[in-house]
Design a protein around this motif. Structure first.
Motif, PDB file in Angstrom:
ATOM      1  N   LEU A   1       0.829  -1.214   0.000  1.00  0.00           N
ATOM      2  CA  LEU A   1       0.000   0.000   0.000  1.00  0.00           C
ATOM      3  C   LEU A   1       0.863   1.264   0.000  1.00  0.00           C
ATOM      4  O   LEU A   1       0.540   2.247  -0.656  1.00  0.00           O
ATOM      5  CB  LEU A   1      -0.924   0.013   1.224  1.00  0.00           C
ATOM      6  CG  LEU A   1      -2.086  -0.974   1.219  1.00  0.00           C
ATOM      7  CD1 LEU A   1      -2.764  -1.009   2.587  1.00  0.00           C
ATOM      8  CD2 LEU A   1      -3.093  -0.614   0.131  1.00  0.00           C
ATOM      9  N   LYS A   2       1.953   1.225   0.740  1.00  0.00           N
ATOM     10  CA  LYS A   2       2.816   2.408   0.870  1.00  0.00           C
ATOM     11  C   LYS A   2       3.680   2.643  -0.374  1.00  0.00           C
ATOM     12  O   LYS A   2       3.812   3.781  -0.830  1.00  0.00           O
ATOM     13  CB  LYS A   2       3.707   2.265   2.106  1.00  0.00           C
ATOM     14  CG  LYS A   2       4.601   3.468   2.336  1.00  0.00           C
ATOM     15  CD  LYS A   2       5.400   3.365   3.610  1.00  0.00           C
ATOM     16  CE  LYS A   2       6.264   4.625   3.743  1.00  0.00           C
ATOM     17  NZ  LYS A   2       7.006   4.652   4.969  1.00  0.00           N
ATOM     18  N   TYR A   3       4.277   1.567  -0.915  1.00  0.00           N
ATOM     19  CA  TYR A   3       5.264   1.722  -1.985  1.00  0.00           C
ATOM     20  C   TYR A   3       4.803   1.226  -3.357  1.00  0.00           C
ATOM     21  O   TYR A   3       5.442   1.531  -4.358  1.00  0.00           O
ATOM     22  CB  TYR A   3       6.547   0.961  -1.626  1.00  0.00           C
ATOM     23  CG  TYR A   3       7.244   1.512  -0.416  1.00  0.00           C
ATOM     24  CD1 TYR A   3       7.967   2.705  -0.472  1.00  0.00           C
ATOM     25  CD2 TYR A   3       7.196   0.833   0.803  1.00  0.00           C
ATOM     26  CE1 TYR A   3       8.624   3.203   0.638  1.00  0.00           C
ATOM     27  CE2 TYR A   3       7.853   1.324   1.923  1.00  0.00           C
ATOM     28  CZ  TYR A   3       8.564   2.508   1.831  1.00  0.00           C
ATOM     29  OH  TYR A   3       9.204   3.001   2.940  1.00  0.00           O
ATOM     30  N   GLY A   4       3.755   0.427  -3.397  1.00  0.00           N
ATOM     31  CA  GLY A   4       3.328  -0.188  -4.653  1.00  0.00           C
ATOM     32  C   GLY A   4       3.914  -1.589  -4.774  1.00  0.00           C
ATOM     33  O   GLY A   4       5.016  -1.849  -4.295  1.00  0.00           O
ATOM     34  N   LYS A   5       3.160  -2.477  -5.409  1.00  0.00           N
ATOM     35  CA  LYS A   5       3.543  -3.890  -5.460  1.00  0.00           C
ATOM     36  C   LYS A   5       4.866  -4.102  -6.194  1.00  0.00           C
ATOM     37  O   LYS A   5       5.697  -4.902  -5.754  1.00  0.00           O
ATOM     38  CB  LYS A   5       2.429  -4.717  -6.105  1.00  0.00           C
ATOM     39  CG  LYS A   5       2.692  -6.204  -6.032  1.00  0.00           C
ATOM     40  CD  LYS A   5       1.487  -7.003  -6.451  1.00  0.00           C
ATOM     41  CE  LYS A   5       1.739  -8.491  -6.243  1.00  0.00           C
ATOM     42  NZ  LYS A   5       0.536  -9.268  -6.510  1.00  0.00           N
ATOM     43  N   GLU A   6       5.067  -3.435  -7.306  1.00  0.00           N
ATOM     44  CA  GLU A   6       6.283  -3.671  -8.093  1.00  0.00           C
ATOM     45  C   GLU A   6       7.541  -3.281  -7.323  1.00  0.00           C
ATOM     46  O   GLU A   6       8.540  -4.000  -7.362  1.00  0.00           O
ATOM     47  CB  GLU A   6       6.212  -2.937  -9.439  1.00  0.00           C
ATOM     48  CG  GLU A   6       5.188  -3.524 -10.391  1.00  0.00           C
ATOM     49  CD  GLU A   6       5.303  -5.035 -10.560  1.00  0.00           C
ATOM     50  OE1 GLU A   6       6.419  -5.537 -10.807  1.00  0.00           O
ATOM     51  OE2 GLU A   6       4.267  -5.721 -10.437  1.00  0.00           O
ATOM     52  N   LYS A   7       7.496  -2.175  -6.602  1.00  0.00           N
ATOM     53  CA  LYS A   7       8.666  -1.748  -5.834  1.00  0.00           C
ATOM     54  C   LYS A   7       8.952  -2.713  -4.681  1.00  0.00           C
ATOM     55  O   LYS A   7      10.106  -3.034  -4.391  1.00  0.00           O
ATOM     56  CB  LYS A   7       8.471  -0.325  -5.307  1.00  0.00           C
ATOM     57  CG  LYS A   7       9.717   0.258  -4.683  1.00  0.00           C
ATOM     58  CD  LYS A   7       9.584   1.746  -4.415  1.00  0.00           C
ATOM     59  CE  LYS A   7      10.903   2.287  -3.873  1.00  0.00           C
ATOM     60  NZ  LYS A   7      10.862   3.725  -3.686  1.00  0.00           N
ATOM     61  N   VAL A   8       7.898  -3.199  -4.034  1.00  0.00           N
ATOM     62  CA  VAL A   8       8.062  -4.146  -2.928  1.00  0.00           C
ATOM     63  C   VAL A   8       8.578  -5.481  -3.463  1.00  0.00           C
ATOM     64  O   VAL A   8       9.503  -6.070  -2.882  1.00  0.00           O
ATOM     65  CB  VAL A   8       6.741  -4.318  -2.140  1.00  0.00           C
ATOM     66  CG1 VAL A   8       6.862  -5.408  -1.087  1.00  0.00           C
ATOM     67  CG2 VAL A   8       6.332  -2.993  -1.496  1.00  0.00           C
ATOM     68  N   LYS A   9       8.019  -5.952  -4.577  1.00  0.00           N
ATOM     69  CA  LYS A   9       8.512  -7.188  -5.206  1.00  0.00           C
ATOM     70  C   LYS A   9       9.985  -7.054  -5.561  1.00  0.00           C
ATOM     71  O   LYS A   9      10.786  -7.960  -5.323  1.00  0.00           O
ATOM     72  CB  LYS A   9       7.715  -7.486  -6.480  1.00  0.00           C
ATOM     73  CG  LYS A   9       6.514  -8.350  -6.282  1.00  0.00           C
ATOM     74  CD  LYS A   9       5.744  -8.549  -7.567  1.00  0.00           C
ATOM     75  CE  LYS A   9       6.468  -9.443  -8.526  1.00  0.00           C
ATOM     76  NZ  LYS A   9       5.649  -9.806  -9.703  1.00  0.00           N
TER      77      LYS A   9
END
Length: 196
Positions: free
Chosen positions: A120-128
């Protein structure tokens, strides 16, 4: 005479588990939880927060398990409130604190909520991407308990993610040996949130 003062000091400065006085009874605490849920459903965040704080200051129950279950309900309510308010930094602090106090029990759910919050904070692609760059994880023993904590530093997010342990209870993990993160993480519920 000195011995009496030393003994008095030791008695007054030593926390006694289970004897801490709470402002409200268990029954009142359960009513505060119900009111918090109702106010949260109606998006009344101020009253929700007020009732959560009162529930935190209530007796958790008559046994350790009851108190743990009540704390978990309050944590999840607070999680829901902070999510609706988009207070992601506070959410991450809440989850980290809840995992440290859980003594290893039921933290798979908290791990997953933490990954959801990072998304939620960073976006899925950045977290992945951040998790994808991790090769090894560290193992440390919790100072307050007998169990071990796994952690990875997510350089891209400048965040340390702590996750639950999976060790044979009769052996101690060798923290000096590097552990492959993907091998450990791929079987965890939180890791499924990083797929696709």
């Amino acid at each position: 005479m000195k011995l009496k003062y030393i003994l008095l000091f030791v008695l007054l400065s030593t926390p006694v588990f289970g004897f801490a006085q709470k402002k409200y009874s268990y029954e009142a605490g359960q009513r505060f939880i119900k009111k918090a849920k109702k106010n949260l459903a109606n998006d009344n965040y101020g009253k929700t927060k007020k009732h959560i704080e009162k529930a935190k200051n209530s007796s958790g129950g008559y046994c350790g398990l009851g108190a743990i279950m009540t704390d978990r309900v309050i944590t999840l309510l607070e999680y829901e409130l902070l999510t609706k308010q988009k207070k992601y930094d506070e959410l991450l602090i809440l989850l980290d604190s809840a995992k440290k106090q859980s003594y290893g029990g039921g933290t798979d759910e908290l791990d997953s909520l933490e990954v959801q919050t990072l998304i939620l904070k960073y976006g899925k692609e950045k977290v992945k991407s951040a998790f994808g760059k991790v090769d090894y994880f560290e193992i440390t023993q919790n100072q307050n308990s007998f169990f071990y904590i796994n952690s990875v530093y997510l350089e891209e997010l400048k965040y340390t993610f702590y996750f639950t342990f999976r060790y044979n209870q009769t052996s101690t993990p060798d923290s000096a040996k590097p552990k492959l993160f993907i091998k450990e993480a791929q079987n965890r519920p939180f890791y499924s949130l990083l797929k696709n």
